[in-house]
Design a protein around this motif. Sequence first.
Motif, short mmCIF file in Angstrom:
data_model
loop_
_atom_site.label_atom_id
_atom_site.label_comp_id
_atom_site.label_asym_id
_atom_site.label_seq_id
_atom_site.Cartn_x
_atom_site.Cartn_y
_atom_site.Cartn_z
N LEU A 154 2.74 -7.28 -5.59
CA LEU A 154 1.29 -7.22 -5.82
C LEU A 154 0.95 -6.20 -6.90
CD1 LEU A 154 -0.06 -7.43 -2.15
CD2 LEU A 154 -0.05 -9.22 -3.89
N ASP A 155 1.74 -5.12 -6.91
CA ASP A 155 1.52 -4.09 -7.92
C ASP A 155 1.77 -4.67 -9.32
OD1 ASP A 155 1.19 -1.11 -8.52
OD2 ASP A 155 3.09 -1.60 -9.53
N GLN A 156 2.83 -5.48 -9.42
CA GLN A 156 3.13 -6.10 -10.71
C GLN A 156 2.03 -7.06 -11.12
OE1 GLN A 156 7.05 -7.71 -10.28
NE2 GLN A 156 8.02 -5.76 -10.83
N ALA A 157 1.38 -7.65 -10.13
CA ALA A 157 0.28 -8.57 -10.42
C ALA A 157 -1.00 -7.80 -10.76
CB ALA A 157 0.04 -9.49 -9.23
N GLY A 158 -0.91 -6.48 -10.76
CA GLY A 158 -2.03 -5.66 -11.21
C GLY A 158 -3.00 -5.23 -10.11
N LEU A 159 -2.66 -5.52 -8.84
CA LEU A 159 -3.55 -5.13 -7.75
C LEU A 159 -3.26 -3.69 -7.32
CD1 LEU A 159 -3.28 -8.36 -5.60
CD2 LEU A 159 -5.27 -7.61 -6.87
N HIS A 160 -4.24 -3.08 -6.68
CA HIS A 160 -4.01 -1.77 -6.09
C HIS A 160 -3.46 -2.00 -4.70
CE1 HIS A 160 -6.64 -0.41 -9.29
NE2 HIS A 160 -7.44 -1.39 -8.93
N VAL A 161 -2.34 -1.41 -4.40
CA VAL A 161 -1.71 -1.63 -3.10
C VAL A 161 -1.39 -0.29 -2.46
CG1 VAL A 161 0.04 -2.96 -1.90
CG2 VAL A 161 -0.55 -3.57 -4.22
N ARG A 162 -1.64 -0.20 -1.17
CA ARG A 162 -1.29 1.01 -0.44
C ARG A 162 -0.58 0.64 0.85
NH1 ARG A 162 -6.49 4.91 -0.92
NH2 ARG A 162 -4.94 6.51 -0.51
N LEU A 163 0.37 1.47 1.21
CA LEU A 163 1.21 1.19 2.37
C LEU A 163 0.76 2.07 3.53
CD1 LEU A 163 3.41 -0.87 2.32
CD2 LEU A 163 5.06 0.94 1.82
N VAL A 164 0.35 1.43 4.63
CA VAL A 164 -0.12 2.18 5.79
C VAL A 164 1.10 2.60 6.62
CG1 VAL A 164 -1.55 2.11 7.87
CG2 VAL A 164 -2.27 0.88 5.81
N ASP A 165 1.21 3.90 6.88
CA ASP A 165 2.39 4.43 7.56
C ASP A 165 2.10 4.61 9.05
OD1 ASP A 165 4.90 5.42 7.84
OD2 ASP A 165 4.37 7.47 7.24
N LEU A 166 2.43 3.55 9.81
CA LEU A 166 2.25 3.61 11.26
C LEU A 166 3.39 4.40 11.89
CD1 LEU A 166 1.32 -0.12 11.51
CD2 LEU A 166 -0.12 1.66 12.50
N PRO A 167 3.19 4.94 13.10
CA PRO A 167 4.30 5.64 13.76
C PRO A 167 5.49 4.70 13.94
CG PRO A 167 2.23 5.98 14.94
CD PRO A 167 1.96 4.95 13.89
N ALA A 168 6.70 5.27 13.98
CA ALA A 168 7.94 4.48 14.07
C ALA A 168 7.89 3.51 15.24
CB ALA A 168 9.13 5.41 14.22
N GLY A 169 8.34 2.29 15.00
CA GLY A 169 8.44 1.29 16.06
C GLY A 169 7.11 0.63 16.42
N GLN A 170 6.05 0.94 15.68
CA GLN A 170 4.74 0.39 16.05
C GLN A 170 4.17 -0.57 15.00
OE1 GLN A 170 1.85 2.73 17.94
NE2 GLN A 170 3.32 4.20 18.74
N ASP A 171 3.24 -1.39 15.50
CA ASP A 171 2.44 -2.24 14.61
C ASP A 171 0.99 -1.91 14.95
OD1 ASP A 171 1.75 -3.69 16.96
OD2 ASP A 171 3.47 -4.99 16.70
N PRO A 172 0.03 -2.40 14.17
CA PRO A 172 -1.36 -2.04 14.44
C PRO A 172 -1.77 -2.38 15.88
CG PRO A 172 -1.21 -3.06 12.30
CD PRO A 172 0.15 -3.19 12.93
N ASN A 173 -1.24 -3.48 16.41
CA ASN A 173 -1.58 -3.87 17.78
C ASN A 173 -1.12 -2.82 18.79
OD1 ASN A 173 -0.56 -6.53 20.03
ND2 ASN A 173 -2.45 -5.38 20.01
N SER A 174 0.17 -2.46 18.72
CA SER A 174 0.69 -1.50 19.71
C SER A 174 0.07 -0.12 19.48
CB SER A 174 2.22 -1.43 19.64
OG SER A 174 2.64 -0.95 18.38
N TYR A 175 -0.24 0.19 18.22
CA TYR A 175 -0.88 1.48 17.91
C TYR A 175 -2.17 1.64 18.72
CZ TYR A 175 -2.68 5.22 14.84
OH TYR A 175 -3.16 6.39 14.34
N PHE A 176 -2.96 0.56 18.75
CA PHE A 176 -4.22 0.63 19.50
C PHE A 176 -4.01 0.55 21.01
CE2 PHE A 176 -6.20 -0.07 15.40
CZ PHE A 176 -7.35 0.70 15.50
N THR A 177 -3.06 -0.31 21.45
CA THR A 177 -2.87 -0.41 22.91
C THR A 177 -2.31 0.90 23.46
OG1 THR A 177 -0.72 -1.46 22.60
CG2 THR A 177 -2.57 -2.91 23.03
N ARG A 178 -1.69 1.72 22.61
CA ARG A 178 -1.19 3.02 23.08
C ARG A 178 -2.24 4.11 22.97
NH1 ARG A 178 5.12 3.11 21.16
NH2 ARG A 178 5.50 0.95 21.77
N GLY A 179 -3.47 3.68 22.72
CA GLY A 179 -4.56 4.65 22.83
C GLY A 179 -5.15 5.17 21.54
N ALA A 180 -4.68 4.66 20.39
CA ALA A 180 -5.26 5.13 19.12
C ALA A 180 -6.73 4.69 19.04
CB ALA A 180 -4.48 4.57 17.95
#
Length: 329
Positions: free
Chosen positions: A288-314
């Motif tokens: 995506l960067d090569q295609a000229g878009l701005h891209v950022r990488l969200v650094d979740l805690p190890a072993g987690q995805d956004p779903n588990s991040y919230f179910t664990r109380g975030a």
Amino acid sequence: MGEDLEQFKQRIPLLEYLQRHHWRGHRVGAGPEFTGLCPLHEDSHPSFYVNVRKNLFYCHGCGCGGDLIRFVELSRHLSFRESVAYVQEELAPTAELLAHTAAFYQLELHRYPEGIQYLAERGVHDARIIEELGIGYARGGNLRPHLQAFGYSLERLLEAGLIGPQGPDTFCRRVIFPCRQQDHIVNLYGRSIGNAFPHRLLPRSKGGLFAWESVRQFRNVILVEGLFDLAVLWQAGFRNTTCAIGTHLTPAQLAQLRENPDLCVYIAFDQDQNQAGQNAANALLHGLDQAGLHVRLVDLPAGQDPNSYFTRGATPKDFAHLLEEAASL
Ligand SMILES: [Zn+2]
């Protein structure tokens, strides 16, 4: 016809149409073009090109080119009107069948407690979000009589992949998310609530980015792997979240992200133990960067995805903080 012709043509990408009709093309480099033998003339080496971003084809051998309707006119020797009707015919029944199926599963969600229970375990509890996403539940074993009452033959159900060749329902004990594109359901995603293989889609294109019609208006977009990630983020107020259903983006999905050159994409893939999510996210980030878009990488805690991040109380605030901290290239 009931809808704008342009929109209608966008609904089936040309490439998907060709592939469904057994055209074998391969991608040219990293760009939006595919090439293969021309289906319109006797071709010995690939001279037929499809641009997935423009949704157009061109053949350097016979000089033919145009959009999907033009292709149907040439390949089927039909008039413009007949070609439109032909493409409509080909599409409409499946979209309608999938709509009937999704509506049935939506009702079923409220008939059996296990679907709602599973959603709650995965942190999805807001009835408005469940309704808005059209989430349903497939208990299994009861879809066929329901659809046959609507006049669908067994062959149609087999062909759509809703029923397996041995007879059982494709979706059994699964929470169902309909994948929509411009108000038409193009596929169904089923997440197993038991021990079966977790993810299942019907054997057809997964369509464009999930809910892109509503997400495309945002300048910052969050891209997640799974629909449960999307559901919890929408629930937490991050309505600018879309999903590719997996880490691999189809050419059509990439083209959607590239529509707006000022777009900033926050990639929030799983932080798997086996690095698969990170590797996929990194590859996508570079692409995506090569295609000229701005891209950022969200650094979740190890072993987690956004779903588990919230179910664990975030909290939404915690996630907003991760977005702020997200690194760019
Ligand atoms: Zn040709």
